[in-house]
Design an enzyme around this catalytic site. Structure first.
Site, mmCIF file in Angstrom:
data_model
loop_
_atom_site.group_PDB
_atom_site.id
_atom_site.type_symbol
_atom_site.label_atom_id
_atom_site.label_comp_id
_atom_site.label_asym_id
_atom_site.label_seq_id
_atom_site.Cartn_x
_atom_site.Cartn_y
_atom_site.Cartn_z
ATOM 1 N N PHE A 1 -10.418 3.698 -5.827
ATOM 2 C CA PHE A 1 -11.791 3.968 -6.237
ATOM 3 C C PHE A 1 -11.789 5.119 -7.236
ATOM 4 C CE2 PHE A 1 -14.470 2.173 -2.497
ATOM 5 C CZ PHE A 1 -13.787 0.968 -2.603
ATOM 6 N N GLU A 2 -12.410 4.911 -8.381
ATOM 7 C CA GLU A 2 -12.456 5.922 -9.427
ATOM 8 C C GLU A 2 -13.892 6.095 -9.923
ATOM 9 O OE1 GLU A 2 -9.528 5.198 -12.458
ATOM 10 O OE2 GLU A 2 -7.968 4.658 -11.009
ATOM 11 N N GLY A 3 -14.047 6.913 -10.956
ATOM 12 C CA GLY A 3 -15.360 7.094 -11.574
ATOM 13 C C GLY A 3 -16.401 7.584 -10.590
#
Length: 607
Positions: free
Chosen positions: A392-394
């Site tokens: 999971f990024e951003g």
């Protein structure tokens, strides 16, 4: 991880609020006269005995002979970077009593305050660059308050500040006594390299020390701790003591625990040294498409990039092979599944990686959580996969305002992700492989900042992976933080470290293994992970991401962490001989770079 090559996506914290907006109180010209029954309760308030009685964060304070107001010395404290040079003292007081706190100060911004009052904590401040000025404030203790912390600090990035003649007038409290010996020491969990312990809480204790074979190996603020860095199939003896301001109790009765046999984390039978790589299975970029069957045997864990949601908030994850128009050499579904089985027959693990740079996933509702479990299960079952990688990024993970304790998160996107992963683990059993690939912003930055902070204004994503890692640590096979596409990060030496060399990987990895106080709060310490749960994440080539590290520097980092040699200026908090290995973005970029990354791994570990 990004579909394209080099790109910097490290988010910056919002600028700190001005000192005037954050501080409470005001300058008072002179202190009230103390009552006849009142006494000065501060120990060494004139700093004539150095820092005796005082705790200055990060060794930021010192007693100096000039400038001083009276006596022979005063306190000099130096803010540095994001540290405001706080010095504090815990003082025994009486409940339902009024106290006057006063100090003479000099400096650009200087604060004086008291916390733990049981009513309303107080502080006051002044901007006084060149002359001594007196700060004074008062407070009343709560009905059960027996101790308070008085403190002084400067402001971020400002010059030195000075304090002299600090006093706290009011009724003296009952003397603190050394706490009783803890009872009920027992083992609560065992692995091949760690032992989890618990014991009965002791009244009046502010902390605990854990001893192994008579040597102190851990401290804790509550009645439990995990001792790591142990040897498989080995018996150890543990004792615990209780501590407070008066001293340390005698050691408890000993308990003996024997670590389990060695093996892969989470029962997944990984090799002692594992190489993890991401395979661009659903898209192409400048590195070119690599078929599953063409992945070399060097790779022990292959993460399929990526499963992505139908929308940011749906939780409905989809995965499909790269379209022929984009990847002319893509294999058929049947060939892909057959190649996965062949890899698994050779002892490799193949996982679905969810997220990436473009795959924002926000499980903000229970419906999204349930859709996540259902859709990820379908992908795992369709391709016969071994588990899940969370990338999971951003803006996938962030902390709501007021969600300040990583040990008990309340933000729905955090709580629902934890619940979803636990459901998948329960469904597939002990052989389910769980890995995570967060960015440094979401993990190590939590040493300085957590969420929006106590006053707001910080990026709510700071440290947001910590509650997920902590809640799932017993199910976690591997954590491989992305040590790239990162801004400078403060290590446990309170120095900033920048990506691209051995130093960055040493400092970032040591934080994961030693543990650290979250946002500087020593009562909220993120416990270190087992070394066999940790791999170092690096880009495979200069095209793969900012922060590429040469093989020579990678080997220096491994030498320092595993052997405690080649450490440079940073000194690790242990010798992490069981460190699991390396992760890279990506297998495709490594192939593009003539397999430099994986060949170096094989050469270093003698594969």
């Amino acid at each position: 991880m990004e579909r394209t090559g080099t790109v910097v996506r490290f988010s910056r914290l919002l600028a700190a609020c001005s000192a005037g907006l954050l501080a409470a109180g005001a300058l008072v010209a002179s202190a009230p006269v103390a009552g006849a029954a009142d006494v000065d309760l501060v120990r060494n308030g004139g700093f004539e005995a150095g820092l005796d009685g005082w705790n200055c964060a990060n060794s930021s304070g010192a007693a100096v002979t000039a400038p001083k107001r009276t006596g022979a010395s005063a306190l000099k404290a130096t803010p540095a970077g994001s540290d405001h040079a706080k010095c504090s003292q815990t003082i025994t007081v009486k409940p339902n009593s009024t106290y006057t706190l006063s100090a003479w100060v000099q400096g650009s911004y200087v604060y004086l305050g008291a916390s733990g009052t049981g009513t309303t904590d107080v502080s006051t401040w002044t901007q006084s660059p060149d002359v001594w000025k007196q700060l004074t404030t008062t407070f009343t203790t709560g009905p059960s308050t027996t101790s308070v912390s008085v403190y002084t600090h400067g402001w971020y990035g400002t010059p030195d500040y000075y304090v002299d003649d600090l006093s706290l007038f009011g009724p003296g409290g009952e003397p603190v006594v050394i706490p009783a010996v803890p009872g009920g020491l027992k083992t609560t969990a065992l692995t091949s390299t760690s032992v989890a312990l618990s014991w009965n809480a002791v009244s009046g204790a502010s902390g605990y020390n854990v001893y192994r074979g008579g040597t102190k190996v851990a401290t804790a603020t509550g009645p439990s701790a995990t001792v790591t860095g142990l040897t498989p199939s080995t018996a150890y003896s543990f004792q615990v003591t209780a501590t407070n301001a008066a001293g340390e109790s005698a050691k408890s009765a000993a308990v003996t625990a024997t670590t389990t046999e060695g093996g892969g984390g989470g029962g997944t039978e990984l090799p002692a040294r594992a190489l993890v790589g991401y395979l661009h299975s659903s898209f192409a970029n400048g590195s070119g498409y690599t078929r599953m069957a063409d992945v070399p045997d060097s790779w022990d864990v292959i993460n399929l990039a990526f499963g992505e949601p139908t929308s940011v908030t749906s939780g409905d994850i989809r995965f499909s092979l790269c379209p022929v128009a984009e990847c002319p050499n893509v294999e058929s579904e049947a060939e892909f599944k057959a190649a996965i089985k062949a890899k698994q027959a050779a002892g490799k693990k193949v996982l679905i990686s969810i997220g990436g740079q473009n795959g924002q996933v926000q499980l903000g509702s229970t419906a999204a959580r349930d859709a996540f479990v259902t859709s990820v299960s379908k992908i795992i079952d369709t391709y016969g996969l071994d588990g899940l990688d969370i990338d999971f990024e951003g803006h996938s993970l962030s902390l709501n305002t007021g969600d300040t304790d990583f040990r008990s998160p309340t933000s729905p996107v955090i709580v629902n992700l934890i619940s979803a992963v636990k459901s998948l683990k329960a469904k597939y059993g002990s052989d389910f492989v769980l890995t995570m690939a967060p960015e440094t912003f979401f993990v190590q930055l939590g040493y300085q900042f957590y969420g929006s902070g106590p006053w707001g204004g910080q990026d709510p994503r700071a440290g947001a992976y910590l509650p997920v890692i902590h809640a799932l640590r017993d199910d976690l096979t591997l954590l491989h933080v992305q040590d790239y596409n990162s801004g400078p990060i403060m290590g446990l030496d309170n120095q900033y470290h920048t990506m691209g060399g051995a130093d960055f990987h040493i400092a970032m990895t040591d934080m994961l293994l030693a543990g650290f106080p979250v946002a500087g709060n020593t009562s909220r310490v993120f416990p270190g992970l087992r070394p066999d749960q940790v791999a170092i994440g690096l880009p495979a080539s200069t095209q793969a991401g900012n922060g590429h590290t040469t093989p020579a520097e990678v080997n220096k980092a491994l030498n320092c962490l595993i052997k405690k040699t080649d450490c440079g200026s940073y000194q690790t908090h242990g010798t992490w001989s069981d460190l699991r290995g390396l992760m890279t973005w990506s297998i495709n970029w490594d192939r593009f770079n003539n397999w430099e990354f994986s060949r170096n791994f094989d050469a270093y570990f003698g594969n």
